[in-house]
Design a protein around this motif. Sequence first.
Motif, short mmCIF file in Angstrom:
data_model
loop_
_atom_site.label_atom_id
_atom_site.label_comp_id
_atom_site.label_asym_id
_atom_site.label_seq_id
_atom_site.Cartn_x
_atom_site.Cartn_y
_atom_site.Cartn_z
N LEU A 283 -5.27 5.73 -11.53
CA LEU A 283 -4.42 4.74 -10.86
C LEU A 283 -4.91 4.46 -9.44
O LEU A 283 -4.92 3.30 -8.99
N LYS A 284 -5.32 5.50 -8.73
CA LYS A 284 -5.86 5.31 -7.38
C LYS A 284 -7.07 4.38 -7.41
O LYS A 284 -7.22 3.52 -6.53
N SER B 254 -1.64 14.28 -16.06
CA SER B 254 -1.00 13.67 -14.89
C SER B 254 -1.99 13.58 -13.73
O SER B 254 -2.07 12.55 -13.04
N PHE B 255 -2.73 14.66 -13.53
CA PHE B 255 -3.76 14.65 -12.47
C PHE B 255 -4.81 13.58 -12.76
O PHE B 255 -5.18 12.81 -11.86
N LYS C 278 0.82 -1.21 0.00
CA LYS C 278 0.00 0.00 0.00
C LYS C 278 0.86 1.27 0.00
O LYS C 278 0.61 2.20 -0.76
N SER C 279 1.88 1.30 0.83
CA SER C 279 2.71 2.51 0.92
C SER C 279 3.51 2.71 -0.37
O SER C 279 3.73 3.85 -0.80
N THR C 280 3.93 1.60 -0.99
CA THR C 280 4.69 1.72 -2.24
C THR C 280 3.81 2.23 -3.36
O THR C 280 4.23 3.09 -4.15
N LEU C 281 2.60 1.72 -3.45
CA LEU C 281 1.68 2.19 -4.48
C LEU C 281 1.36 3.68 -4.30
O LEU C 281 1.30 4.43 -5.28
N LYS C 282 1.17 4.09 -3.07
CA LYS C 282 0.90 5.52 -2.80
C LYS C 282 2.08 6.37 -3.23
O LYS C 282 1.90 7.43 -3.84
N ARG D 198 -7.18 0.35 -5.79
CA ARG D 198 -7.87 0.51 -4.51
C ARG D 198 -7.98 -0.81 -3.74
O ARG D 198 -8.02 -0.82 -2.50
N ASN D 199 -8.06 -1.92 -4.47
CA ASN D 199 -8.20 -3.22 -3.81
C ASN D 199 -6.90 -4.04 -3.85
O ASN D 199 -6.92 -5.25 -3.59
#
Length: 373
Positions: free
Chosen positions: A56-57, A49-50, A16-20, A61-62
């Motif tokens: 991507l979020k 980009s935004f 999770k932290s890496t994806l963020k 998410r799962n």
Amino acid sequence: MSQFDSIRPYQDSEVKSTLKRLINDPEFTSTLIKFRFPRARGAFLALTSFALRQVLKFKVRNVNKVYDFQVMVERYMAHMVKTTTSQLSSSGLDHLDLSKPHLFISNHRDIALDPAFVNYILHNNGQDTVQIAIGDNLLTKPWVADMMRLNRSFIVKRSASAKREKLANLKELSAYIQHTLNETGDHIWIAQREGRAKDGLDITNSALISMLALNKPKEQSFAEYISQLNIVPVSISYEFDPCDLAKANELVEQNEHGEYQKQEHEDIYSISRGIVGQKGQVHVHFAEPLSGEYESAKEVAEALDKAIIGNYQLMPTNWIALGDAIPEGIPANELANAKRYFEAKSRDVSAEVRSQLYAMYANPIKARQQLSE
């Protein structure tokens, strides 16, 4: 802190932290956009980009575990196989006891796709994916390292210059590989040598075998230790190499000037070119695990070469490039397609690059012929 934290793949707790971190990395998102829109700048780049970050979020998410991430990657891999290959086939898996961890050592033609195809075939045959060895020379950006380690890659430290540090890194790598095979129970993939075989000659570097043996207990014989690694030679064959002209140009420059200066992040662009480029037929052969009373790293390397070269599936492009008598049984339309491929590729290149292009495709046949002599 784990003994191997600096080189191991990421664990579930780190996903999770890496994806963020990835999604919030402006360079990561802008790089993805520029693969699709090379001239993206200013407000357009900022806006896209935004938008990409929001997409991507939503997509991740799962994604809570490494397995979840690999399932997501598998969907893109399946699309890549469908759109850039005419056929992906494999052979030899039925001869392996995959309930035991294996060390897959393959020829190296494409930076990312060699292990990706091995992974994809194992996954489609109900097997866990491999841990992938990747050189730190490829990890030129933090986001690249994050992506690779999320996808079960471990790091081969190559950037050290001092002999003592180099040896320490090799011992760490050797210990990690044995630990992963014996304790974790994961399969491992590693290339037969550092760097791709740009000339089409698949030769194992015996230093790789010497590295593997650094963790051998003193009381154990070399042959027994090698046997316990369950080394499986893997031959990966491509009908078309999306990076062939780039490789040919590099080899010509090396021949003419004695060296080749890579552009910044050139390997990242090679990865992209390999993924999106047309590959035609792709075949992966898994040989039986090495077994023998090997007394040296050189003998093991020679056994790997014999298996990898001997099981390389020769393609129409190989025969057209060689220019000699073509064996019966190859469909005429495939030969004609291969001929058109070379005509198109060599239309606007120098005679030296054209010669090198043909040579890299012809060399697998020449290597096979030398084996039988």
